[in-house]
Design a protein around this motif. Structure first.
Motif, PDB file in Angstrom:
ATOM      1  N   GLN A  64       0.784  -1.150  -0.153  1.00 38.99           N
ATOM      2  CA  GLN A  64      -0.109   0.067   0.765  1.00 38.99           C
ATOM      3  C   GLN A  64       1.317   1.104   0.180  1.00 38.99           C
ATOM      4  O   GLN A  64       2.104   1.033   0.892  1.00 38.99           O
ATOM      5  N   THR A  65       0.105   2.208  -0.489  1.00 37.09           N
ATOM      6  CA  THR A  65       1.156   3.708  -0.475  1.00 37.09           C
ATOM      7  C   THR A  65       0.299   4.623   0.320  1.00 37.09           C
ATOM      8  O   THR A  65       0.588   5.692   0.125  1.00 37.09           O
ATOM      9  N   ASP A  66      -1.273   4.595   0.206  1.00 38.27           N
ATOM     10  CA  ASP A  66      -1.923   5.341   0.456  1.00 38.27           C
ATOM     11  C   ASP A  66      -1.926   5.019   1.960  1.00 38.27           C
ATOM     12  O   ASP A  66      -2.339   4.657   2.805  1.00 38.27           O
ATOM     13  N   LEU A  67      -1.340   6.856   2.152  1.00 34.97           N
ATOM     14  CA  LEU A  67      -0.970   6.911   3.853  1.00 34.97           C
ATOM     15  C   LEU A  67      -2.970   6.739   4.759  1.00 34.97           C
ATOM     16  O   LEU A  67      -2.375   5.999   5.955  1.00 34.97           O
ATOM     17  N   LYS A  68      -3.561   6.927   4.224  1.00 33.44           N
ATOM     18  CA  LYS A  68      -4.799   6.463   5.009  1.00 33.44           C
ATOM     19  C   LYS A  68      -5.613   5.427   4.972  1.00 33.44           C
ATOM     20  O   LYS A  68      -5.591   5.483   6.368  1.00 33.44           O
ATOM     21  N   PHE A  69      -4.863   4.263   4.606  1.00 36.13           N
ATOM     22  CA  PHE A  69      -5.174   3.299   4.309  1.00 36.13           C
ATOM     23  C   PHE A  69      -4.218   2.748   5.242  1.00 36.13           C
ATOM     24  O   PHE A  69      -4.457   1.554   5.788  1.00 36.13           O
ATOM     25  N   ILE A  70      -2.742   2.898   5.170  1.00 37.47           N
ATOM     26  CA  ILE A  70      -1.948   2.237   5.823  1.00 37.47           C
ATOM     27  C   ILE A  70      -2.494   3.046   7.556  1.00 37.47           C
ATOM     28  O   ILE A  70      -2.237   1.872   8.093  1.00 37.47           O
ATOM     29  N   ASN A  71      -2.984   3.447   7.737  1.00 38.17           N
ATOM     30  CA  ASN A  71      -3.236   4.457   9.083  1.00 38.17           C
ATOM     31  C   ASN A  71      -4.168   3.327  10.050  1.00 38.17           C
ATOM     32  O   ASN A  71      -4.005   3.123  10.062  1.00 38.17           O
ATOM     33  N   VAL A  72      -5.618   3.380   8.813  1.00 44.59           N
ATOM     34  CA  VAL A  72      -6.111   2.624   9.198  1.00 44.59           C
ATOM     35  C   VAL A  72      -5.891   1.210   9.462  1.00 44.59           C
ATOM     36  O   VAL A  72      -6.534   0.072  10.478  1.00 44.59           O
TER      37      VAL A  72
END
Length: 764
Positions: free
Chosen positions: A206-214
């Motif tokens: 993953q590269t999307d920070l929002k998704f990584i945080n979730v």
């Protein structure tokens, strides 16, 4: 690997430069499997890879724990006194009762004695009691009861928030009296010898920070209302997967996934094709990596379950496509979003065992059997369990069933992007927490400062121990002494008695070195205790010591090999030969360690990283082979004097020699292995037999080798066949070769069509 993350780099250096056990973990998509391959490729240590299940072992390129260590399928009680317990469903072994399973073949014993690094993959599934049984086995067989795992370094790899160990309730009623929990870190050996905890933190999936945080919050049991709100923004209860290609449904139950796949395939029009694997040699059905029967129709949604190893990288583990064309020998897959069609190649899985190379004393793989099949499965649905290790662009999550701890994380972390997510029902806060014991254990991971300090200290200790061990010949001297004493039991006219004086000379030679070796080991210990450590001076002293001791050790190896060459051609001398072979194993190992010690001391003095590339030289690999070549050359003109009345046996198959094994070299790709055998002038039939593959698989290799310009088409096909194929292909633009096959029938085989098309690519 292209660029190692900081944590990955530390893991690799700890493996090569210390004897510290490591727990290597990381979130989904952080490259644990890729790093494992890099470790195996670059380590200078004798390595064995094991896993708790057959499929996990096959995917890791290793063997199962139970087969490697000859352990029964039973619970293990870490006690001596309590007798084994049995019932209709469970049984237990103790330290004492387990010993009866440790009688093993010589080749298995040799592997365990030469083992330096044990890799345990998918360690989340490893039970605490099974790990203690492994520890007990290695201490017992290697006769080093005071060292964890008998002195073997252990690398544990896995994500503890994925598949947990399986322990029956009835088993746990007994085991809970000995263990606080079921995970590997609850074992006695880990409690007493904690591994260094290294976590890979660079996420590649993953590269999307929002998704990584979730995902991180979900993994760490700190999921927030905002996280749930983000996820539930993707709820579509009426989403119809039949109208949206490329989506795979993740569910919690096998029956539901199987039913969805079967129904979706049935609803497609057109002919159904069934493909079967090509199985050669020993490959049990319980470790088949894919379904034995692959049933497909044009229009079926499928996914690849392996990465494309070719330079084109057309697919990855989990990539979904649509079947465009089918024939008995050809499967074409279309990727709609890329508007690209490829031919699916078959993949080769190997069932291996480990053996010790007789010449280099390195542990290597011996292929027992192969399983060749399309790396495909129907992809309308899959269980969360089977999705581990896969990567999806688009997925539908059916979370209507209760999730086990960690399942929500595993399911969501398969996706590259949040935009590819569909939830059939809202995600709730309850029922998705991770195991509390696992979360507590995760708090012990090492930081960069701790890793650097520990690496410096333990590298110094490892080098000190390795160098001192090079000159510790106690076991070798004892073996020679026992061998010398064995002649006293022989009668005056026995075959062995004739060689008594030779044995006395060898025993005297090794004992003549012991005093000086002991003094040098004491000097080494003193030098490494000094602060700061004078690395260059140590390297100079080691070089001088090696130059002093090596000539004697080298002569003893030569003398042993000459004696073995003489004895192995005599009748009724098998036991004598086997005695000499055991001595030769120890003697050659001692000589090779001296060669390695000089290089290791130099690497340490220069502050370089230790690896296979700079520690293992071509001279070491060919050391024994060159001696044997010289001995046999010198013996050939004078066979009569050496063989006496048995000279007629010279030139016949050697009586007691183990099967010849290829010398260990860096691991080759399957195409490189085939090409190397072709360059040795083996026929296609001989290559297939040697590699335990079918001729059709080997011809598939040649199509790729022709396309790569490494083999010429006219080396494989005769001129008249090429001429006929040239005419058949004139004006042909169709993608499926099945069109040509149907047109020309038996005039050409599918393999010939594929070979010729590969040649066309080169000519273009």
């Amino acid at each position: 690997m292209e660029t190692l993350s900081t944590a990955a780099s530390y893991a690799l250096r700890f493996i090569n430069q210390t004897n510290r056990s490591i727990f290597l973990t990381g979130k989904a998509g952080t490259g644990k499997t890729t790093l494992l391959k890099e470790i195996i490729r670059t380590t200078h240590k004798n390595v064995v890879v094991v896993a708790p299940t057959g499929i996990a072992a096959l995917n890791a390129g290793g063997v199962t724990i139970h087969s490697m260590f000859q352990l029964p399928f039973a619970g293990f009680i870490p006690d001596y006194n309590q007798p084994p317990q049995f019932s209709e469903t469970v049984r237990f072994e103790t330290r004492e009762s387990l010993r009866r399973h440790f009688r093993m073949r010589g080749d298995k014993l040799q592997v365990i004695q030469n083992l330096e690094l044990l890799v345990i993959d998918e360690v989340s599934m490893l039970r605490a009691d099974l790990l203690d049984a492994m520890d007990h086995m290695l201490r017992s067989v290697r006769r080093k009861s005071h060292l964890p795992f008998g002195g073997v370094q252990v690398l544990y790899i896995g994500d503890l928030l994925q598949l947990p160990p399986v322990v029956k309730n009835e088993e746990w009623e007994v085991l809970r009296h000995y263990y606080r929990g079921k995970f590997f870190f609850h074992s006695h050996v880990v409690q007493q010898n904690p591994p260094l905890y290294i976590e890979l933190d660079k996420i590649y999936r993953q590269t999307d920070l929002k998704f990584i945080n979730v995902l991180n919050n979900l993994r760490n049991n700190v999921i927030t209302a905002d996280d749930i709100r983000i996820l539930n923004g993707f709820v579509q209860p009426d989403f119809d997967t039949t109208k949206h290609t490329g989506y795979i449904t993740l569910t919690t139950h096998n029956a539901k996934a199987d039913a969805m796949n079967a129904t979706s395939l049935e609803e497609l029009d057109g002919k159904q094709y069934t493909y079967h694997p090509e199985i050669v040699g020993d490959f049990l059905d319980k470790i088949y990596p894919v379904e034995e029967e692959l049933k497909l129709k044009v229009g079926a949604q499928v996914m690849f379950i392996k990465n494309d190893l070719s330079p084109e990288k057309n697919y990855f583990n989990g990539k979904i496509g649509i079947v465009k064309s089918l024939s008995p020998d050809e499967v074409l897959i279309h990727f709609p979003e890329e508007n690209k069609t490829i031919e699916a190649d078959k993949h080769e899985w190997k069932n291996v065992r480990y053996v010790v190379d007789e010449q280099t004393k390195e542990i290597k793989e011996d292929v027992l059997g192969t399983f060749v099949h399309y790396p495909l499965r129907l992809a309308w649905a899959i269980t969360v369990h089977k999705s581990q290790g896969l990567t999806f662009d688009k997925a539908v999550l059916d979370v209507s069933q209760v999730f086990m701890p960690g399942q929500a994380y595993v399911a969501l972390s398969r996706l590259r992007l949040l935009e590819g997510l569909i939830l059939l029902s809202p995600m709730r806060m309850n029922g998705i927490e991770s195991d509390a014991d696992v979360m507590d254990y995760a708090s012990g991971k090492a930081g960069d400062d701790e890793l650097e300090t520990s690496l410096q200290q333990e590298t110094r200790e490892y080098v000190a121990h390795s160098l001192a061990n090079t000159f510790d010949w106690g076991e070798l001297a004892t073996a020679w002494q026992k061998h010398k004493m064995s002649y006293l039991q022989e009668g005056p006219g026995s075959l062995k008695t004739k060689h008594r004086e030779w044995a006395h000379r060898q025993e005297n030679a090794i004992h003549g070195l012991m005093d000086a070796a002991g003094k040098f080991m004491a000097q080494l210990h003193k030098l490494f205790r000094q602060q700061p450590v004078e690395k260059r001076f140590i390297a100079e002293r080691v070089e001088a010591a090696c130059n002093y001791f090596f000539p004697t050790m080298d002569r003893m190896v030569m003398s042993l090999l000459e004696k073995m060459e003489e004895i192995k051609r005599l009748k009724k001398a098998k036991l004598f030969y086997e005695e000499l072979a055991e001595l030769e194993d120890l003697q050659t190992d001692a000589a090779l360690k001296l060669m390695k010690a000089k290089i290791l001391a130099d690497i340490f003095a220069e502050g370089k990283d230790i690896s296979k590339e700079n520690l293992i030289t071509p001279e070491m690999r060919s050391y024994k082979a060159k001696k044997l070549e010289a001995i046999r050359s010198s013996m050939r003109p004078n066979t009569a004097s050496l063989l006496e009345e048995e000279s007629e046996d010279y030139g016949l198959p050697e009586r007691y020699t183990p099967k010849k094994k290829k010398s260990t070299e860096p691991k080759k790709t399957t195409l490189e292995e085939t090409l190397e055998l072709w360059q040795q002038k083996l026929s296609i039939e001989e290559i297939a037999r040697t590699r335990k593959l079918t001729e059709s698989t080997i011809l598939g290799h040649f199509a790729k080798l022709i396309e790569a310009g490494q083999v010429k088409l006219d080396d494989i096909l005769p001129a008249d066949k090429i001429e006929a194929l040239t005419a058949a292909f004139e004006g042909f633009e169709e993608e499926p070769l099945s069109v040509l096959k149907e047109k020309h029938g038996e005039a050409f085989s599918y393999a010939e069509l594929k070979l010729f098309r590969a040649g066309m690519v080169v000519r273009k």
